[in-house]
Design a protein around this motif. Sequence first.
Motif, PDB file in Angstrom:
ATOM      1  N   ASN A  23      26.771   0.186  27.863  1.00 57.77           N
ATOM      2  CA  ASN A  23      26.430   0.791  29.152  1.00 57.77           C
ATOM      3  C   ASN A  23      25.269   0.137  29.901  1.00 57.77           C
ATOM      4  O   ASN A  23      24.843   0.653  30.923  1.00 57.77           O
ATOM      5  CB  ASN A  23      26.143   2.287  28.980  1.00 57.77           C
ATOM      6  CG  ASN A  23      24.816   2.571  28.307  1.00 57.77           C
ATOM      7  OD1 ASN A  23      24.153   1.679  27.797  1.00 57.77           O
ATOM      8  ND2 ASN A  23      24.441   3.834  28.293  1.00 57.77           N
ATOM      9  N   SER A  24      24.758  -0.968  29.437  1.00 66.53           N
ATOM     10  CA  SER A  24      23.593  -1.559  30.083  1.00 66.53           C
ATOM     11  C   SER A  24      23.839  -3.035  30.389  1.00 66.53           C
ATOM     12  O   SER A  24      24.496  -3.744  29.619  1.00 66.53           O
ATOM     13  CB  SER A  24      22.363  -1.419  29.184  1.00 66.53           C
ATOM     14  OG  SER A  24      21.227  -1.973  29.815  1.00 66.53           O
ATOM     15  N   ASN A  52      17.331  -3.966  34.605  1.00 69.73           N
ATOM     16  CA  ASN A  52      18.672  -3.595  34.149  1.00 69.73           C
ATOM     17  C   ASN A  52      19.082  -2.264  34.745  1.00 69.73           C
ATOM     18  O   ASN A  52      18.250  -1.514  35.266  1.00 69.73           O
ATOM     19  CB  ASN A  52      18.707  -3.479  32.625  1.00 69.73           C
ATOM     20  CG  ASN A  52      18.490  -4.808  31.950  1.00 69.73           C
ATOM     21  OD1 ASN A  52      19.044  -5.815  32.343  1.00 69.73           O
ATOM     22  ND2 ASN A  52      17.666  -4.804  30.920  1.00 69.73           N
ATOM     23  N   ILE A  92      21.623   1.212  33.635  1.00 67.88           N
ATOM     24  CA  ILE A  92      22.351   1.904  32.574  1.00 67.88           C
ATOM     25  C   ILE A  92      23.408   2.750  33.270  1.00 67.88           C
ATOM     26  O   ILE A  92      23.103   3.490  34.213  1.00 67.88           O
ATOM     27  CB  ILE A  92      21.421   2.795  31.729  1.00 67.88           C
ATOM     28  CG1 ILE A  92      20.333   1.950  31.061  1.00 67.88           C
ATOM     29  CG2 ILE A  92      22.221   3.553  30.679  1.00 67.88           C
ATOM     30  CD1 ILE A  92      19.275   2.778  30.338  1.00 67.88           C
ATOM     31  N   SER A  99      20.522   6.828  27.326  1.00 63.88           N
ATOM     32  CA  SER A  99      19.743   5.670  26.901  1.00 63.88           C
ATOM     33  C   SER A  99      20.684   4.476  26.776  1.00 63.88           C
ATOM     34  O   SER A  99      21.904   4.616  26.752  1.00 63.88           O
ATOM     35  CB  SER A  99      19.030   5.945  25.575  1.00 63.88           C
ATOM     36  OG  SER A  99      19.976   6.214  24.563  1.00 63.88           O
ATOM     37  N   LYS A 100      20.093   3.325  26.687  1.00 62.23           N
ATOM     38  CA  LYS A 100      20.835   2.063  26.589  1.00 62.23           C
ATOM     39  C   LYS A 100      21.622   2.013  25.284  1.00 62.23           C
ATOM     40  O   LYS A 100      21.124   2.401  24.234  1.00 62.23           O
ATOM     41  CB  LYS A 100      19.813   0.924  26.657  1.00 62.23           C
ATOM     42  CG  LYS A 100      20.391  -0.448  26.557  1.00 62.23           C
ATOM     43  CD  LYS A 100      19.268  -1.477  26.644  1.00 62.23           C
ATOM     44  CE  LYS A 100      19.822  -2.861  26.405  1.00 62.23           C
ATOM     45  NZ  LYS A 100      18.783  -3.876  26.519  1.00 62.23           N
ATOM     46  N   ASN A 159      16.580   0.748  35.034  1.00 63.20           N
ATOM     47  CA  ASN A 159      15.791   0.563  33.822  1.00 63.20           C
ATOM     48  C   ASN A 159      15.173  -0.838  33.882  1.00 63.20           C
ATOM     49  O   ASN A 159      15.702  -1.784  33.299  1.00 63.20           O
ATOM     50  CB  ASN A 159      16.686   0.742  32.593  1.00 63.20           C
ATOM     51  CG  ASN A 159      15.923   0.667  31.295  1.00 63.20           C
ATOM     52  OD1 ASN A 159      14.709   0.807  31.272  1.00 63.20           O
ATOM     53  ND2 ASN A 159      16.638   0.445  30.211  1.00 63.20           N
ATOM     54  N   ASP A 196      28.519   8.063  28.195  1.00 63.28           N
ATOM     55  CA  ASP A 196      27.717   6.829  28.193  1.00 63.28           C
ATOM     56  C   ASP A 196      28.479   5.604  27.686  1.00 63.28           C
ATOM     57  O   ASP A 196      27.889   4.592  27.337  1.00 63.28           O
ATOM     58  CB  ASP A 196      26.433   7.021  27.386  1.00 63.28           C
ATOM     59  CG  ASP A 196      26.659   7.150  25.890  1.00 63.28           C
ATOM     60  OD1 ASP A 196      27.828   7.177  25.435  1.00 63.28           O
ATOM     61  OD2 ASP A 196      25.655   7.223  25.156  1.00 63.28           O
TER      62      ASP A 196
END
Length: 187
Positions: free
Chosen positions: A140-141, A105, A107, A135-136, A102, A124
Amino acid sequence: MRNKICLNPENYRELTGEFDEGDFFEIFWGRMNIIIDDKDFFGEDSIIQEFKEEPINNDIHGLTLPMFPFIYNLFVNYKKIGVRDLILQEGPMGEGLVIKTNGDNIILAIEVYNGESGETKWYDGEKLISMNDLSKNDINSMPTSVFKQGLIEGMNNFFVNFFNHYPELRDNELINRYYNNFTKLKG
Protein backbone atom coordinates in the motif's frame (compact mmCIF):
# COMPACT_ATOMS: atom_id res chain seq x y z
CA MET A 1 9.12 0.52 -8.00
CA ARG A 2 6.46 0.05 -10.66
CA ASN A 3 2.88 1.16 -10.29
CA LYS A 4 -0.03 0.65 -12.65
CA ILE A 5 -3.45 2.16 -12.09
CA CYS A 6 -6.14 0.66 -14.28
CA LEU A 7 -9.41 2.47 -14.92
CA ASN A 8 -11.58 -0.13 -16.64
CA PRO A 9 -15.21 0.38 -17.63
CA GLU A 10 -17.48 -2.50 -16.64
CA ASN A 11 -18.74 -2.53 -20.20
CA TYR A 12 -19.04 -0.16 -23.09
CA ARG A 13 -22.71 0.51 -23.70
CA GLU A 14 -23.84 1.09 -27.22
CA LEU A 15 -25.06 4.62 -27.74
CA THR A 16 -28.34 4.70 -29.59
CA GLY A 17 -30.29 7.78 -30.47
CA GLU A 18 -29.34 11.10 -28.96
CA PHE A 19 -26.41 11.18 -26.55
CA ASP A 20 -27.59 12.29 -23.10
CA GLU A 21 -24.60 13.63 -21.18
CA GLY A 22 -26.22 13.56 -17.75
CA ASP A 23 -27.35 9.96 -17.96
CA PHE A 24 -24.14 8.82 -19.56
CA PHE A 25 -21.95 10.14 -16.76
CA GLU A 26 -24.15 8.50 -14.16
CA ILE A 27 -24.34 5.08 -15.84
CA PHE A 28 -20.78 4.78 -17.10
CA TRP A 29 -19.35 2.76 -14.20
CA GLY A 30 -16.14 0.81 -13.99
CA ARG A 31 -13.38 -0.41 -11.71
CA MET A 32 -10.11 1.04 -10.60
CA ASN A 33 -7.38 -1.45 -9.85
CA ILE A 34 -3.86 -0.78 -8.56
CA ILE A 35 -0.88 -3.01 -9.33
CA ILE A 36 2.29 -2.33 -7.33
CA ASP A 37 5.41 -4.26 -8.37
CA ASP A 38 3.18 -6.92 -9.97
CA LYS A 39 1.12 -7.30 -6.77
CA ASP A 40 -2.61 -6.69 -7.00
CA PHE A 41 -3.63 -4.20 -4.28
CA PHE A 42 -7.10 -5.74 -4.40
CA GLY A 43 -5.84 -9.33 -4.25
CA GLU A 44 -7.50 -9.89 -0.86
CA ASP A 45 -10.58 -7.76 -1.48
CA SER A 46 -13.04 -10.60 -0.86
CA ILE A 47 -12.86 -9.45 2.78
CA ILE A 48 -14.46 -6.17 1.62
CA GLN A 49 -17.40 -8.10 0.21
CA GLU A 50 -17.64 -10.14 3.42
CA PHE A 51 -17.63 -6.96 5.52
CA LYS A 52 -20.32 -5.38 3.34
CA GLU A 53 -22.27 -8.64 3.55
CA GLU A 54 -22.30 -9.04 -0.24
CA PRO A 55 -21.91 -12.20 -2.30
CA ILE A 56 -18.22 -12.93 -2.87
CA ASN A 57 -17.01 -12.78 -6.47
CA ASN A 58 -13.31 -13.63 -6.59
CA ASP A 59 -13.10 -12.88 -10.32
CA ILE A 60 -13.72 -9.15 -9.94
CA HIS A 61 -11.16 -6.97 -8.22
CA GLY A 62 -10.97 -3.25 -7.70
CA LEU A 63 -12.91 -0.23 -6.53
CA THR A 64 -16.28 0.13 -8.29
CA LEU A 65 -17.11 3.72 -9.18
CA PRO A 66 -18.67 6.06 -11.74
CA MET A 67 -15.75 6.68 -14.10
CA PHE A 68 -16.12 10.30 -15.18
CA PRO A 69 -17.01 11.78 -11.77
CA PHE A 70 -14.05 9.89 -10.27
CA ILE A 71 -11.70 11.13 -12.98
CA TYR A 72 -12.96 14.66 -12.38
CA ASN A 73 -12.23 14.19 -8.66
CA LEU A 74 -8.68 13.12 -9.59
CA PHE A 75 -8.24 16.29 -11.69
CA VAL A 76 -9.40 18.54 -8.87
CA ASN A 77 -7.23 16.85 -6.25
CA TYR A 78 -4.15 15.88 -8.28
CA LYS A 79 -1.93 18.68 -6.95
CA LYS A 80 -3.00 17.87 -3.37
CA ILE A 81 -1.75 14.26 -3.61
CA GLY A 82 1.33 14.03 -1.40
CA VAL A 83 0.57 17.41 0.17
CA ARG A 84 -2.37 16.45 2.35
CA ASP A 85 -4.46 13.38 3.14
CA LEU A 86 -7.38 12.74 0.77
CA ILE A 87 -10.43 10.51 0.52
CA LEU A 88 -11.81 10.43 -3.01
CA GLN A 89 -15.37 9.11 -3.00
CA GLU A 90 -17.88 8.89 -5.80
CA GLY A 91 -21.30 7.40 -6.04
CA PRO A 92 -23.53 5.49 -3.67
CA MET A 93 -21.20 2.51 -3.20
CA GLY A 94 -19.88 3.65 0.16
CA GLU A 95 -16.28 3.18 -0.93
CA GLY A 96 -13.51 5.67 -1.54
CA LEU A 97 -9.81 5.84 -2.32
CA VAL A 98 -7.78 6.97 0.69
CA ILE A 99 -4.45 8.65 -0.10
CA LYS A 100 -2.49 9.38 3.06
CA THR A 101 0.64 11.52 2.91
CA ASN A 102 3.72 10.02 4.55
CA GLY A 103 6.76 12.22 3.81
CA ASP A 104 7.70 11.71 0.13
CA ASN A 105 5.46 8.64 -0.01
CA ILE A 106 1.76 7.97 0.03
CA ILE A 107 -0.12 5.15 1.73
CA LEU A 108 -3.23 3.83 0.03
CA ALA A 109 -6.39 2.36 1.49
CA ILE A 110 -9.98 1.88 0.46
CA GLU A 111 -12.69 3.24 2.71
CA VAL A 112 -15.46 0.67 2.98
CA TYR A 113 -18.92 1.26 4.43
CA ASN A 114 -21.33 -1.44 5.58
CA GLY A 115 -24.79 0.02 4.97
CA GLU A 116 -26.42 -2.61 7.17
CA SER A 117 -24.38 -1.97 10.32
CA GLY A 118 -23.33 1.62 9.61
CA GLU A 119 -19.70 0.67 10.28
CA THR A 120 -16.77 2.02 8.26
CA LYS A 121 -13.40 0.28 7.87
CA TRP A 122 -10.34 0.76 5.69
CA TYR A 123 -8.86 -1.93 3.46
CA ASP A 124 -5.05 -1.58 3.32
CA GLY A 125 -4.34 -4.14 0.58
CA GLU A 126 -4.05 -6.94 3.11
CA LYS A 127 -6.81 -6.63 5.70
CA LEU A 128 -9.60 -4.46 7.08
CA ILE A 129 -8.53 -1.99 9.75
CA SER A 130 -9.87 1.02 11.58
CA MET A 131 -8.86 4.31 10.00
CA ASN A 132 -6.57 5.08 12.92
CA ASP A 133 -4.55 1.90 12.26
CA LEU A 134 -3.43 2.67 8.70
CA SER A 135 0.28 2.06 8.32
CA LYS A 136 2.70 1.20 5.55
CA ASN A 137 2.83 -2.40 4.33
CA ASP A 138 4.27 -4.25 1.32
CA ILE A 139 1.36 -3.43 -0.97
CA ASN A 140 0.00 0.00 0.00
CA SER A 141 2.91 2.44 -0.05
CA MET A 142 4.97 4.08 -2.78
CA PRO A 143 6.69 7.35 -3.61
CA THR A 144 4.18 10.10 -4.39
CA SER A 145 5.80 10.72 -7.80
CA VAL A 146 5.39 7.03 -8.76
CA PHE A 147 1.70 7.09 -7.77
CA LYS A 148 1.04 10.30 -9.69
CA GLN A 149 2.76 8.91 -12.79
CA GLY A 150 0.62 5.78 -12.52
CA LEU A 151 -2.50 7.95 -12.35
CA ILE A 152 -1.47 9.85 -15.48
CA GLU A 153 -0.78 6.62 -17.38
CA GLY A 154 -4.04 5.08 -16.16
CA MET A 155 -6.10 8.10 -17.21
CA ASN A 156 -4.30 8.21 -20.57
CA ASN A 157 -5.15 4.54 -21.21
CA PHE A 158 -8.74 5.19 -20.17
CA PHE A 159 -9.16 8.05 -22.66
CA VAL A 160 -7.44 6.15 -25.49
CA ASN A 161 -9.77 3.17 -24.98
CA PHE A 162 -12.80 5.40 -24.50
CA PHE A 163 -12.22 7.31 -27.76
CA ASN A 164 -11.44 4.08 -29.61
CA HIS A 165 -14.83 2.74 -28.56
CA TYR A 166 -16.77 6.01 -28.94
CA PRO A 167 -15.06 7.91 -31.79
CA GLU A 168 -18.29 9.87 -32.36
CA LEU A 169 -17.79 11.52 -28.94
CA ARG A 170 -14.45 13.12 -29.82
CA ASP A 171 -16.37 16.30 -30.63
CA ASN A 172 -18.57 16.29 -27.53
CA GLU A 173 -17.98 19.50 -25.58
CA LEU A 174 -18.27 18.02 -22.09
CA ILE A 175 -16.07 15.01 -22.80
CA ASN A 176 -13.55 17.30 -24.47
CA ARG A 177 -13.45 19.43 -21.31
CA TYR A 178 -12.56 16.30 -19.34
CA TYR A 179 -9.94 15.32 -21.88
CA ASN A 180 -8.47 18.85 -22.08
CA ASN A 181 -8.20 18.97 -18.27
CA PHE A 182 -6.35 15.68 -18.44
CA THR A 183 -3.93 16.90 -21.14
CA LYS A 184 -3.16 19.98 -19.00
CA LEU A 185 -2.51 17.70 -16.05
CA LYS A 186 -0.09 15.45 -17.88
CA GLY A 187 1.74 18.45 -19.34
